[in-house]
Design an enzyme around this catalytic site. Structure first.
Site, mmCIF file in Angstrom:
data_model
loop_
_atom_site.group_PDB
_atom_site.id
_atom_site.type_symbol
_atom_site.label_atom_id
_atom_site.label_comp_id
_atom_site.label_asym_id
_atom_site.label_seq_id
_atom_site.Cartn_x
_atom_site.Cartn_y
_atom_site.Cartn_z
ATOM 1 N N GLU A 96 6.064 -3.954 11.664
ATOM 2 C CA GLU A 96 4.916 -3.018 11.658
ATOM 3 C C GLU A 96 3.781 -3.768 10.995
ATOM 4 O OE1 GLU A 96 6.783 0.355 13.448
ATOM 5 O OE2 GLU A 96 4.726 -0.315 13.134
ATOM 6 N N CYS B 238 -2.831 0.669 7.242
ATOM 7 C CA CYS B 238 -2.763 0.004 8.550
ATOM 8 C C CYS B 238 -3.371 0.888 9.615
ATOM 9 C CB CYS B 238 -1.323 -0.322 8.898
ATOM 10 S SG CYS B 238 -0.332 1.150 8.995
ATOM 11 N N ASN C 133 0.799 -1.241 0.000
ATOM 12 C CA ASN C 133 0.000 0.000 0.000
ATOM 13 C C ASN C 133 0.821 1.274 0.000
ATOM 14 O OD1 ASN C 133 0.860 -0.399 2.595
ATOM 15 N ND2 ASN C 133 -1.056 0.281 3.538
HETATM 16 P P1 NAP Z 1 1.565 -9.019 3.358
HETATM 17 O O1 NAP Z 1 0.742 -9.865 2.475
HETATM 18 O O2 NAP Z 1 1.872 -9.460 4.715
HETATM 19 O O3 NAP Z 1 2.955 -8.763 2.545
HETATM 20 C C1 NAP Z 1 3.892 -7.861 3.072
HETATM 21 C C2 NAP Z 1 5.257 -8.196 2.486
HETATM 22 O O4 NAP Z 1 5.696 -9.447 2.988
HETATM 23 C C3 NAP Z 1 5.264 -8.339 0.966
HETATM 24 O O5 NAP Z 1 6.493 -7.858 0.464
HETATM 25 C C4 NAP Z 1 5.189 -9.850 0.791
HETATM 26 O O6 NAP Z 1 5.713 -10.295 -0.436
HETATM 27 C C5 NAP Z 1 6.094 -10.285 1.910
HETATM 28 N N1 NAP Z 1 5.919 -11.686 2.315
HETATM 29 C C6 NAP Z 1 4.823 -12.461 2.211
HETATM 30 N N2 NAP Z 1 5.072 -13.685 2.735
HETATM 31 C C7 NAP Z 1 6.373 -13.676 3.166
HETATM 32 C C8 NAP Z 1 7.249 -14.622 3.796
HETATM 33 N N3 NAP Z 1 6.848 -15.856 4.083
HETATM 34 N N4 NAP Z 1 8.520 -14.249 4.094
HETATM 35 C C9 NAP Z 1 8.950 -13.011 3.780
HETATM 36 N N5 NAP Z 1 8.187 -12.057 3.201
HETATM 37 C C10 NAP Z 1 6.908 -12.395 2.902
HETATM 38 O O7 NAP Z 1 0.932 -7.549 3.529
HETATM 39 P P2 NAP Z 1 0.333 -6.620 2.371
HETATM 40 O O8 NAP Z 1 -0.853 -7.308 1.792
HETATM 41 O O9 NAP Z 1 1.425 -6.194 1.458
HETATM 42 O O10 NAP Z 1 -0.149 -5.363 3.233
HETATM 43 C C11 NAP Z 1 -1.386 -5.421 3.923
HETATM 44 C C12 NAP Z 1 -1.156 -5.740 5.389
HETATM 45 O O11 NAP Z 1 -0.010 -5.049 5.853
HETATM 46 C C13 NAP Z 1 -2.305 -5.264 6.253
HETATM 47 O O12 NAP Z 1 -2.514 -6.180 7.316
HETATM 48 C C14 NAP Z 1 -1.828 -3.946 6.827
HETATM 49 O O13 NAP Z 1 -2.419 -3.635 8.064
HETATM 50 C C15 NAP Z 1 -0.364 -4.234 6.997
HETATM 51 N N6 NAP Z 1 0.384 -2.984 6.937
HETATM 52 C C16 NAP Z 1 0.891 -2.490 8.123
HETATM 53 C C17 NAP Z 1 1.568 -1.276 8.101
HETATM 54 C C18 NAP Z 1 2.155 -0.682 9.345
HETATM 55 O O14 NAP Z 1 2.951 0.276 9.228
HETATM 56 N N7 NAP Z 1 1.848 -1.190 10.518
HETATM 57 C C19 NAP Z 1 1.721 -0.559 6.923
HETATM 58 C C20 NAP Z 1 1.180 -1.112 5.750
HETATM 59 C C21 NAP Z 1 0.505 -2.332 5.766
HETATM 60 P P3 NAP Z 1 4.649 -10.617 -1.637
HETATM 61 O O15 NAP Z 1 4.007 -9.322 -1.989
HETATM 62 O O16 NAP Z 1 5.520 -11.167 -2.728
HETATM 63 O O17 NAP Z 1 3.678 -11.612 -1.079
HETATM 64 O O1 G3P Z 2 -0.590 1.448 6.043
HETATM 65 C C1 G3P Z 2 0.443 2.356 5.898
HETATM 66 C C2 G3P Z 2 0.617 3.098 7.187
HETATM 67 O O2 G3P Z 2 1.957 3.366 7.369
HETATM 68 C C3 G3P Z 2 -0.303 4.314 7.173
HETATM 69 O O3 G3P Z 2 0.395 5.457 6.774
HETATM 70 O O4 G3P Z 2 0.511 7.901 6.604
HETATM 71 O O5 G3P Z 2 -1.461 6.695 5.624
HETATM 72 O O6 G3P Z 2 -1.210 6.868 8.113
HETATM 73 P P1 G3P Z 2 -0.491 6.820 6.779
#
Ligand code: NAP
Ligand code: G3P
Length: 482
Positions: free
Chosen positions: A257, A291, A161
């Site tokens: 995160e 997130c 995202n």
């Molecule tokens: P995701 O599916 O967990 O993927 C995140 C990253 O991890 C991608 O680069 C993914 O690669 C990689 N990945 C997947 N499986 C892995 C493994 N087994 N080992 C190492 N890396 C692996 O998350 P997303 O769909 O990109 O983002 C959505 C989620 O992220 C939501 O739950 C959101 O809340 C959370 N998020 C949190 C924050 C924060 O700052 N707290 C910010 C943004 C998003 P691939 O794309 O190749 O699968």
């Molecule tokens: O999900 C991405 C997180 O880092 C949110 O960023 O700046 O949209 O609150 P922001």
């Protein structure tokens, strides 16, 4: 001859060369907006991943020996190159992850600012000095010099995202502190990430100081996470993925995160018009795929009807359509994510939730839905929707708000809307989250603030200064004078 989008292969960076995978395997990236192929990225083999990591490890000590001023200059040049590429990278973010062009370009500009600030903060890293005599039985003849040194090779894994900002938020602190980097972008967002690295190469990235690893996390993730030459992992993504990585990556520091279920707590004396605007913006920008999105509203019953009506007014004024049309609500990243949100809505309706406003679904484009009278037996009260739905839960006391937050497995952020700031602090003190926003929507920025999740929202802290700290460890030298 220029290739059209669907044939264009964006290569991975290995020792400052752009390469295809020897396997010839590629992953096609489809735009969530119009389902057209945006481009292709290589699916790297384990052998190629191993070579990338080994080469990055081989240059880490030299990189750490560079003057920090020189490392800072590289980051400043990177920020300049990012700004020059704002249109190209912004267009790609827009195509690849379905952000409107203006918000996509805004992400690039925000990233250049983050990189510059990181360069300056990195110049101010300081260690310490301690006298032995300050401890019972110790002697002043024993003196400790506490230095701050890099871990070695940092593995930076970013989510879809914010394919540029949340990647640079790891890469920049790692580089300024003398770490070298293996960058694993989210596959949906990988082209944007590679273009960001193109800017870094233009800025003068020394060979092998950063190598990229492209390929599905589910295929190469475990291999790269468990590689013996990885010394630290900075991950942003879903909670399940983060927990998996933490289990696999034994004996090295990780910063995670993860997901969130940020509540907006609305008290009886709140400015309801302001609260409604903040809630709709906080819950629905980028179709709720943040997130820190507001993922549930917890409101005192005495003002709930008025707040629900104000929220409905705001939601009904939103446009729904393609990111290319700069709609307010745009297509979600994929159909699977949209279906997950629809399932949450249907579960809530089947258990008695009232529908204040219901979005229409067209594939992965889902209009915004507002549910009232959401109760604790409904999945949408607890699961992270990561999509355009606002669940409203009614309470009769502030203690219920605190209980509902504490029962939440997530602990990223929370918002409190009230005119009584002293009471807001009193409630904030009891919430088990990383950040409390008072009279504002939950959000990560500005990027120098500490940013963290507790419980299943994360481990460790980001935010520029804290990210720099996380990329360093103590190195103590004790002088034993007689
Ligand atoms: P995701 O599916 O967990 O993927 C995140 C990253 O991890 C991608 O680069 C993914 O690669 C990689 N990945 C997947 N499986 C892995 C493994 N087994 N080992 C190492 N890396 C692996 O998350 P997303 O769909 O990109 O983002 C959505 C989620 O992220 C939501 O739950 C959101 O809340 C959370 N998020 C949190 C924050 C924060 O700052 N707290 C910010 C943004 C998003 P691939 O794309 O190749 O699968
Ligand atoms: O999900 C991405 C997180 O880092 C949110 O960023 O700046 O949209 O609150 P922001």
């Amino acid at each position: 001859m220029s290739l059209c989008h669907e044939e264009r292969l964006y290569k991975f960076l290995h020792n400052n060369e752009w390469k295809e995978s020897d396997t010839g395997e590629v992953i096609q990236i489809f735009s969530p907006d119009d389902k057209k192929v945006v481009g292709q990225v290589p699916a790297m083999s384990q052998l190629e991943v191993d070579q990338a990591i080994q080469d990055t490890a081989n240059v880490q000590e030299d990189w750490a020996q560079q003057e920090v001023n020189d490392r800072a200059e590289l980051l400043h040049r990177w920020a300049d190159e990012l700004e020059k590429m704002t249109d190209e990278i912004g267009e790609m973010i827009h195509l690849e992850v379905g952000k409107t062009l203006s918000s996509a370009k805004g992400e690039v500009k925000r990233t250049a600012e983050l990189v510059r600030y990181t360069a300056e903060e990195g110049l101010r890293v300081a260690g310490g000095f301690m006298q032995g005599g300050s401890f019972p039985g110790g002697k002043n003849a024993t003196k400790a010099i506490v230095d701050k040194v890099p871990h070695g090779v940092v593995l930076a894994i970013s989510p879809f995202n914010y394919p540029v900002n949340l990647a640079a938020a790891k890469i920049a602190p790692a580089l300024i502190t003398g770490n070298t980097v293996i960058f694993k972008p989210a596959t949906q967002g990988a082209i944007s990430g590679l273009l960001m690295i193109k800017a870094l190469v233009k800025a003068g990235l020394p060979q092998s100081v950063l190598n990229t690893v492209t390929g599905r996390g589910s295929v190469i993730g475990d291999y790269v996470v468990q590689h013996e030459k990885i010394d630290m992992i900075s991950f942003t993504g879903g909670t399940d993925t983060g927990q998996h990585i933490a289990q696999k990556a034994s004996m090295i520091p990780v910063v995670l995160e993860l997901g969130g279920k940020d509540p907006a707590i609305v008290l009886e004396d709140a400015d309801l018009k302001k609260a409604a605007k903040e809630i709709v913006s906080g819950a629905l920008s980028y179709s709720g795929q943040r997130c820190t999105a507001i993922k549930r509203v917890i409101v005192m019953d005495s003002v709930a009807d008025e707040l629900a009506s104000l929220i409905k007014e705001e939601v009904d004024s939103l446009t729904v359509g393609k990111a290319s049309e700069s709609a307010n609500i745009t297509p979600m990243i994929n159909e699977k994510s949209a279906q997950f949100v629809v399932n949450l809505i249907e579960d809530a309706k089947s258990k008695g939730a009232s529908v204040i406003s219901e979005g229409v679904r067209d594939g992965n484009l889902l209009g915004a839905t507002v549910l009232d009278n959401v109760t604790e037996d409904m999945d949408v009260a607890w699961e992270e929707q990561f999509g355009p739905v606002i669940p409203i839960m009614r309470i009769n006391s502030e203690f219920e708000a605190i209980r509902l937050e504490k029962q939440n497995k997530y602990g990223l952020q929370a918002s409190i809307f009230t005119k009584d700031i002293e009471n807001a602090f009193a409630i904030a003190e009891k919430l088990h989250v990383g950040t409390v926003q008072i009279n504002g929507k939950t959000s990560r920025g500005p990027d120098h603030f500490p940013f963290l999740g507790v419980k299943q929202s994360g481990l460790g802290v980001q935010g520029i200064g804290r990210s720099i700290d996380s990329m360093l460890r103590d190195k103590v030298t004790v002088l034993n004078f007689s």
